[in-house]
Scaffold this motif. Structure first.
Motif, mmCIF file in Angstrom:
data_model
loop_
_atom_site.group_PDB
_atom_site.id
_atom_site.type_symbol
_atom_site.label_atom_id
_atom_site.label_comp_id
_atom_site.label_asym_id
_atom_site.label_seq_id
_atom_site.Cartn_x
_atom_site.Cartn_y
_atom_site.Cartn_z
ATOM 1 N N GLN A 54 -38.976 -13.283 -32.034
ATOM 2 C CA GLN A 54 -38.044 -13.937 -31.131
ATOM 3 C C GLN A 54 -38.522 -15.327 -30.726
ATOM 4 O OE1 GLN A 54 -37.081 -9.635 -29.286
ATOM 5 N NE2 GLN A 54 -37.723 -11.200 -27.849
ATOM 6 N N SER A 60 -33.531 -13.453 -28.671
ATOM 7 C CA SER A 60 -33.636 -12.032 -28.967
ATOM 8 C C SER A 60 -32.295 -11.487 -29.429
ATOM 9 C CB SER A 60 -34.134 -11.286 -27.728
ATOM 10 O OG SER A 60 -33.241 -10.291 -27.337
ATOM 11 N N THR B 51 -40.274 -14.547 -23.554
ATOM 12 C CA THR B 51 -40.670 -14.133 -24.899
ATOM 13 C C THR B 51 -42.061 -14.665 -25.226
ATOM 14 O OG1 THR B 51 -38.409 -14.041 -25.715
ATOM 15 C CG2 THR B 51 -40.131 -14.380 -27.321
#
Lengths: 280, 280
Positions: A54, A60, B51
DNA sequence: CTGTTAGCGCGTTCAT
DNA sequence: ATGAACGCGCTAACAG
């Protein structure tokens, strides 16, 4: 502990680029190498780290649906529909329960934005939350469900609650009822206001005074509140008591029904109750 | 488009390390610098990329609860309890609906493992899925809910279904009923088997032959199936018909109730029905 | 208290 | 068809 593409590559005697290719573009790798790499992944117990992917890819694959109450079957039915559709695109859905709390709703929105999720669906508790507009500006698509908003900002899909309320009450009027209870949640929710308006429209169209809509207000859309409403309803003297009830929400209707059953009120002899979409 | 810590650092005239510090250890940064950095974040519209953080830290903060059916109020009630608890640790909960499909369940487990989530709770559709054991081995805690498993692999929390079934039926026997319906889902689900066993235990303890438990099997725990079961139930000749029904699941009970209401079967005159935990 | 720097695991050029 | 090298955005360890 955690196995990386590098280790898989070493075990299979290839380079990391090749491992990445069998993961994402298997057709671009020769059959022999492909199976060799796959075997290496299996024996090493390789689990792709989608966090890293990601970061690389920029977002994502996750899609989330934020609702005010997962115990409300309406929302979970909608969620099933969403899953069915996005499942065809291989996207997973995650349900978030804001519990009717604007601050929890905001927490989820913040979190999802920071996660760079693929998209967000929401039945907003606070339709004017600034984040609702910020997400699309930051490239995260937002769909507003069961609530109409400014079409320039969001896609939205909603029910015609006014018409729904009107149809329900017109049906009861057709059946000969003249005093009808409206059991609705907090008037702060626009859906309740709209259904109530529809109910009034139906009365008006039938030349029946608005006072014949006996309103019983609840604080939430739960069976517990429905039972309380039923108690108030059956407390009305028989001559003034409504002969039918229109509930703005299935869980309220369920609660009314529970109260009637447990106290011996006959359905539909003593009270007509139409169960709506609680059909699964 | 996306603002990074580096840009914030430049705008605030500090280094990235300092920006990271105001994010994660604000107390380790002097007040002046801290507010200066925060202002820079605000004017630039900085959104931390979790992330990237996760990749660095090694795992995400996300907790997921996988259930077989989000429309089943039992699961959503459990989910609310989970949220309440983990909320005190500032962890968000995400609900996943496997829809009773082992392959969807596996998909979610795979996804969550690849996401390196903080923990997984699950009411398994396939209690022997290999992934259920793989996750803990890979350092992801798993809690099995409403199902008992090998305690060496997982923590689990479950209901004593045998005792529950026994109590319910004993109650009906005490009330004088001698023919009792058991309306239960597919016998493949262990909860249904256990409640049925409890029901039989109660009959046995009261010296009533097991044949007095009239079993009506459904294919799922839904109101629709409940309505079908009620139809079969009321189709039994009056002299042989059970005078009370024990439903293994709330949604089944609701369906039975719906059918009774819509076809004029009196509750509880014609049929005694106890509504269970459907109390919210 | 603040700055510098080295990866976290992976996808993706660009060579070969 | 395959390999080497760079960087995604961030945290942590260390140096100052």
């Amino acid at each position: 502990m955690t196995v990386t593409v590098r280790e898989v590559a070493a075990a299979a005697g290839v380079s990391v680029g090749t491992v990445s290719n069998v993961l994402n573009r298997p057709e671009a790798v020769s059959t022999g190498v492909r199976t060799r790499v796959r075997e290496a992944m299996a024996t090493l117990g390789f689990v792709p780290n989608s966090t890293a992917r990601q970061l690389r890819v920029g977002r994502s694959q996750m899609v989330a649906y934020i609702v005010a109450d997962t115990a409300n079957p309406f929302y979970t039915d909608v969620a099933k529909g969403i899953e069915e559709e996005i499942g065809t695109h291989d996207l997973p859905l995650f349900l978030c329960d804001s519990n009717g709390d604007p601050s929890r709703e905001q927490t989820y929105l913040t979190l999802l934005e920071q996660q760079r999720v693929r998209g967000v669906l929401i039945t907003p508790t606070n339709p004017r939350a600034p984040l609702l507009e910020e997400l699309p500006r930051h490239g995260i698509p937002v769909v507003v469900v069961d609530h109409t908003t400014d079409p320039r900002m969001h896609c939205s899909v909603a029910v015609d609650d006014v018409r729904g309320g009107q149809l329900a009450v017109a049906h009861l009027l057709d059946a000969g009822h003249e005093r009808i209870a409206f059991i609705g949640g907090p008037p702060s929710t626009s859906q309740v206001r709209a259904r109530r308006q529809g109910a009034l429209n139906a009365l008006h169209a039938a030349n029946i005074p608005a006072s014949h809509l006996i309103e019983i207000e609840t604080t939430a859309h739960t069976a517990t509140e429905g039972r309380g409403a039923a108690e108030r309803l059956t407390g009305i003297p028989p001559t003034a008591r409504p002969t039918a009830a229109f509930c703005a929400n299935d869980l309220l209707a369920l609660g009314v029904l529970q109260h009637c059953v447990s106290t011996g009120v006959r359905v539909p002899d003593d009270l007509v109750l139409h169960l709506g979409t609680l059909t699964r």
